[in-house]
Design a protein around this motif. Sequence first.
Motif, PDB file in Angstrom:
ATOM      1  N   THR A 249       0.998  -1.343   0.118  1.00  3.58           N
ATOM      2  CA  THR A 249      -0.082  -0.196  -0.056  1.00  3.58           C
ATOM      3  C   THR A 249       1.254   0.871   0.235  1.00  3.58           C
ATOM      4  O   THR A 249       2.220   1.341   1.017  1.00  3.58           O
ATOM      5  N   TYR A 250       1.127   1.921  -1.310  1.00  2.00           N
ATOM      6  CA  TYR A 250       1.308   3.217  -1.282  1.00  2.00           C
ATOM      7  C   TYR A 250       0.335   4.897  -1.007  1.00  2.00           C
ATOM      8  O   TYR A 250      -0.341   4.675  -1.157  1.00  2.00           O
ATOM      9  N   ASN A 251       1.252   5.194   0.276  1.00  2.00           N
ATOM     10  CA  ASN A 251       0.394   6.388   0.807  1.00  2.00           C
ATOM     11  C   ASN A 251       0.250   8.080  -0.393  1.00  2.00           C
ATOM     12  O   ASN A 251       0.819   7.899  -0.864  1.00  2.00           O
ATOM     13  N   SER A 252      -0.659   8.281   0.299  1.00  2.00           N
ATOM     14  CA  SER A 252      -0.759   9.984  -1.054  1.00  2.00           C
ATOM     15  C   SER A 252       0.980  10.291  -0.592  1.00  2.00           C
ATOM     16  O   SER A 252       0.917  11.039  -1.797  1.00  2.00           O
ATOM     17  N   SER A 253       1.543  10.610  -0.263  1.00  2.25           N
ATOM     18  CA  SER A 253       2.856  10.471  -0.314  1.00  2.25           C
ATOM     19  C   SER A 253       4.036   9.739  -0.604  1.00  2.25           C
ATOM     20  O   SER A 253       5.393  10.266  -1.250  1.00  2.25           O
ATOM     21  N   GLY A 254       3.466   9.281  -1.281  1.00  2.91           N
ATOM     22  CA  GLY A 254       4.129   8.410  -2.331  1.00  2.91           C
ATOM     23  C   GLY A 254       5.086   7.103  -1.497  1.00  2.91           C
ATOM     24  O   GLY A 254       6.003   6.553  -1.741  1.00  2.91           O
ATOM     25  N   ARG A 255       4.893   6.398   0.023  1.00  6.47           N
ATOM     26  CA  ARG A 255       5.363   6.291   0.640  1.00  6.47           C
ATOM     27  C   ARG A 255       4.495   4.766   1.089  1.00  6.47           C
ATOM     28  O   ARG A 255       3.799   4.956   0.968  1.00  6.47           O
ATOM     29  N   LEU A 256       5.635   3.551   1.330  1.00 12.27           N
ATOM     30  CA  LEU A 256       5.078   2.531   1.987  1.00 12.27           C
ATOM     31  C   LEU A 256       4.316   2.322   3.141  1.00 12.27           C
ATOM     32  O   LEU A 256       4.645   3.184   3.973  1.00 12.27           O
ATOM     33  N   ALA A 257       3.479   1.838   3.606  1.00  7.57           N
ATOM     34  CA  ALA A 257       2.475   2.112   4.889  1.00  7.57           C
ATOM     35  C   ALA A 257       3.629   1.081   5.695  1.00  7.57           C
ATOM     36  O   ALA A 257       3.561   1.494   6.769  1.00  7.57           O
ATOM     37  N   ALA A 258       4.006   0.601   5.051  1.00 10.38           N
ATOM     38  CA  ALA A 258       4.942  -0.792   5.978  1.00 10.38           C
ATOM     39  C   ALA A 258       6.260  -1.439   5.184  1.00 10.38           C
ATOM     40  O   ALA A 258       5.745  -1.253   3.856  1.00 10.38           O
ATOM     41  N   ALA A 259       7.054  -1.715   6.254  1.00 11.28           N
ATOM     42  CA  ALA A 259       8.378  -3.031   4.972  1.00 11.28           C
ATOM     43  C   ALA A 259       7.831  -3.684   4.269  1.00 11.28           C
ATOM     44  O   ALA A 259       6.732  -4.090   5.324  1.00 11.28           O
TER      45      ALA A 259
END
Length: 161
Positions: free
Chosen positions: A117-127
Amino acid sequence: MKRHPTTSRQLLETQDFGFSLIELLFVIAIAAIFAAMAAPSFRDFIAGQRIKTASYDISYALTGARSEAIKRNLNVVLAPVSGNWQNGWTVTTGATTIAQHEPFVDLTITGPAAGLTYNSSGRLAAAVAPFAISSSVSAGAAPRCVLVDLSGLPSSKAGAC
């Protein structure tokens, strides 16, 4: 008694052109031997290209999902079809399917069980666990690994994870 040809035209009339059946069979036999020697390495080459293509497709899907999350300012999910990455994957946001990929034949792909899952900032929610890609047909083909860092950027490398 046969006369010795004196002109070039007479010389052409006395020569036989083409191949004999024995010569043709000999050439076919040699070609078959070379083809039999090349077949195993060609199979490994094809399997290696399929592995490389799958790793690039996964990397492109990860990059595309990250980009969509940033562009739409929403969470975007990259998930395997039927819980198995070999069956392909889908990129969704909410109930909207953004993209989907077809299954891979003769490959073994392991990755995060639940997807990413990518959040709105383009980062992953978890490793997430890396994607390991190998051939289920050819043991001679080198496996590949697709790693995803916490910032969501994928990287692909040759070899096992």
